[in-house]
Enzyme design. Structure first.
Site, PDB file in Angstrom:
ATOM      1  N   MET A  16       2.665  14.055 -34.453  1.00  0.00           N
ATOM      2  CA  MET A  16       4.108  13.844 -34.298  1.00  0.00           C
ATOM      3  C   MET A  16       4.586  14.336 -32.939  1.00  0.00           C
ATOM      4  SD  MET A  16       6.292  16.702 -36.338  1.00  0.00           S
ATOM      5  CE  MET A  16       7.631  16.425 -35.175  1.00  0.00           C
ATOM      6  N   ASP A  18       8.654  13.661 -30.734  1.00  0.00           N
ATOM      7  CA  ASP A  18      10.109  13.904 -30.774  1.00  0.00           C
ATOM      8  C   ASP A  18      10.782  13.783 -32.152  1.00  0.00           C
ATOM      9  OD1 ASP A  18       9.184  13.259 -28.267  1.00  0.00           O
ATOM     10  OD2 ASP A  18      10.644  11.686 -27.886  1.00  0.00           O
ATOM     11  N   GLN A  34       8.800  10.894 -34.137  1.00  0.00           N
ATOM     12  CA  GLN A  34       7.782  10.032 -33.548  1.00  0.00           C
ATOM     13  C   GLN A  34       6.464  10.359 -34.224  1.00  0.00           C
ATOM     14  OE1 GLN A  34       8.184   7.695 -30.318  1.00  0.00           O
ATOM     15  NE2 GLN A  34       9.554   7.576 -32.057  1.00  0.00           N
ATOM     16  N   SER A  79      11.565   6.697 -29.524  1.00  0.00           N
ATOM     17  CA  SER A  79      12.635   7.587 -29.990  1.00  0.00           C
ATOM     18  C   SER A  79      14.013   6.936 -30.056  1.00  0.00           C
ATOM     19  CB  SER A  79      12.715   8.807 -29.071  1.00  0.00           C
ATOM     20  OG  SER A  79      11.631   9.652 -29.356  1.00  0.00           O
ATOM     21  N   ARG A 137      15.016   3.957 -22.245  1.00  0.00           N
ATOM     22  CA  ARG A 137      14.704   4.270 -23.647  1.00  0.00           C
ATOM     23  C   ARG A 137      15.518   5.430 -24.232  1.00  0.00           C
ATOM     24  NH1 ARG A 137       9.852   5.654 -20.839  1.00  0.00           N
ATOM     25  NH2 ARG A 137       9.414   7.885 -20.802  1.00  0.00           N
ATOM     26  N   ILE A 189      14.606  10.094 -17.199  1.00  0.00           N
ATOM     27  CA  ILE A 189      15.295  10.981 -18.134  1.00  0.00           C
ATOM     28  C   ILE A 189      14.898  10.548 -19.538  1.00  0.00           C
ATOM     29  CG2 ILE A 189      17.595  11.355 -19.139  1.00  0.00           C
ATOM     30  CD1 ILE A 189      18.612  11.957 -16.379  1.00  0.00           C
ATOM     31  N   GLU A 190      14.394  11.514 -20.332  1.00  0.00           N
ATOM     32  CA  GLU A 190      13.996  11.197 -21.697  1.00  0.00           C
ATOM     33  C   GLU A 190      14.985  11.858 -22.659  1.00  0.00           C
ATOM     34  OE1 GLU A 190       9.368  10.210 -21.686  1.00  0.00           O
ATOM     35  OE2 GLU A 190       9.696  12.367 -21.808  1.00  0.00           O
TER      36      GLU A 190
END
Ligand code: FRU
Length: 371
Positions: A16, A18, A34, A79, A137, A189-190
């Site tokens: 796993m 996020d 995730q 995500s 995303r 940037i996530e």
């Protein structure tokens, strides 16, 4: 036998990363994540699912989303976030395919247990090429006035960016432009998240820097179009804390959960699973306006105060010592962590193979694996 956490959620088997789609829906807390069920390393992404009534004890549910559609035939279901509308739960995620790359998709649930993908996915088919790249995303959806907003992370000309969309019905989305651009972070940037906190706005996002992954917090102003930061901070400096997401509980608290794992670490031999969720924290500004991340009420009884006398305490494989002007945290899974500054209080939440250390009521924290 590998050790299992007592209080931290970790899946029974598989990989796993996020936390996704955090929401309190019909009284029950839902954490999606995730998930790759077939190995203890990253693979085509599914959304795993767990529920809780107290944010401390989690029950794993059936997989909520699997990559079954042509528009998610490459990386799978990346995500995203959840929101409730007319009693239904809407899940927004990044679908990754060979043909279209990263697009945004929707699944709807009427019971919080089974999820149906929208027939006309992806709901956002193309990235805005004038402002973004194909790394596009992690949709976070929230209510703003009488409409919905969605923010997404990208990178453009070497600057991390957050983009914004608006919608009246959660199905049709109109591009609004760049919400925020970073001058000092140059990659994608996530997992961006934007929310009001008392009389301010907070934008947080996850950043990948060489050998280092952190969650950046910005406190500032949001005028409906752009976010303007006034201060930046890293309230959590632990090396194994990433991809934070928040949600608003039914009693109005802003709760944050992160992915708790070391991306760089080899899979642990003999383990059936990899990765966990951190203990949920409440996000608030204290009376002096400092941002704090502090365990939710149900987890507070697990906190152990440490004396500020420089003595070494070994908890869950991590050594911690504190004094009135520093805190040292040593683990073989991380570079030594040293906090320097005025220390009024240090509390440790230790759980079998990791610790979460809270300094000065959550103004500065370190989450570290020990085993
Ligand atoms: C962050 C991240 C997200 C992406 C997901 C894929 O850890 O890279 O940006 O959606 O993981 O699993």
């Amino acid at each position: 036998m590998t050790k299992r956490f007592q209080y931290h959620f970790e899946p029974k088997k598989g990989w796993m990363n996020d936390p996704n789609g955090l929401i309190q829906y019909q009284g029950v807390y839902h954490a999606f994540f995730q998930y790759y069920p077939h190995d203890i390393k990253w693979g085509p992404m599914h959304w795993g699912h767990a529920i809780s009534r107290d944010l401390l004890h989690w029950e794993e549910q059936d997989i909520a989303l699997s990559p079954t559609q042509p528009y998610e035939d490459d990386g799978g279901c990346f995500s995203g976030s959840a929101i409730e509308k007319d009693g239904k739960m809407y899940l927004f995620y990044t679908s990754v395919s060979h043909a279209l790359g990263q697009t945004q998709s929707l699944a709807i649930s009427e019971d919080g247990l089974t999820f149906t993908k929208y027939d006309h996915n992806p709901i956002i088919q193309h990235f805005p090429a004038e402002d973004a790249t194909k790394d596009f995303r992690d949709p976070k959806v929230f209510v703003y006035g009488d409409e919905y907003r969605m923010i997404l992370g990208t990178v453009y000309k070497g600057c991390g960016r957050v983009l914004q969309y608006r919608s009246k019905d959660l199905i049709h989305w109109e591009y609004m432009g760049v919400l925020y651009e970073s001058s000092d972070y140059h990659d994608v940037i996530e997992c961006p998240d934007l929310f009001p906190l008392q009389n301010r706005w907070v934008l947080l996002y996850s950043k990948i820097e060489p050998g280092d992954r952190h969650v950046q917090f910005l406190i500032g102003n949001f005028d409906g179009e752009r976010f303007t930061p006034h201060s930046t901070l890293l309230p959590e400096r632990g090396p194994q804390f990433y991809a934070s997401q928040t949600f608003l509980s039914e009693d109005g608290k802003r709760i944050l959960i992160s992915w708790f794992y070391d991306w760089m670490r080899e899979p642990i031999e003999g383990s059936t699973s990899a990765g966990a969720l951190t203990i949920p924290r409440e996000v608030y500004l204290d009376e002096r306006g400092h941002l704090c991340l502090y365990p939710v009420d149900s987890a507070k009884a697990l906190l152990e105060p440490l004396p500020l006398d420089n003595s070494a305490h070994k908890k869950a494989g991590v050594q911690i010592s504190a004094s009135p002007d520093s805190v040292k945290i040593i683990s073989r899974h991380a570079t030594p962590q040293l906090y320097e500054g005025k220390v009024e209080k240090v509390e440790v939440l230790a759980d079998v193979k990791a610790v979460e250390v809270f300094i000065n009521n959550g103004k500065q924290n370190y989450s570290v694996w020990g085993h």
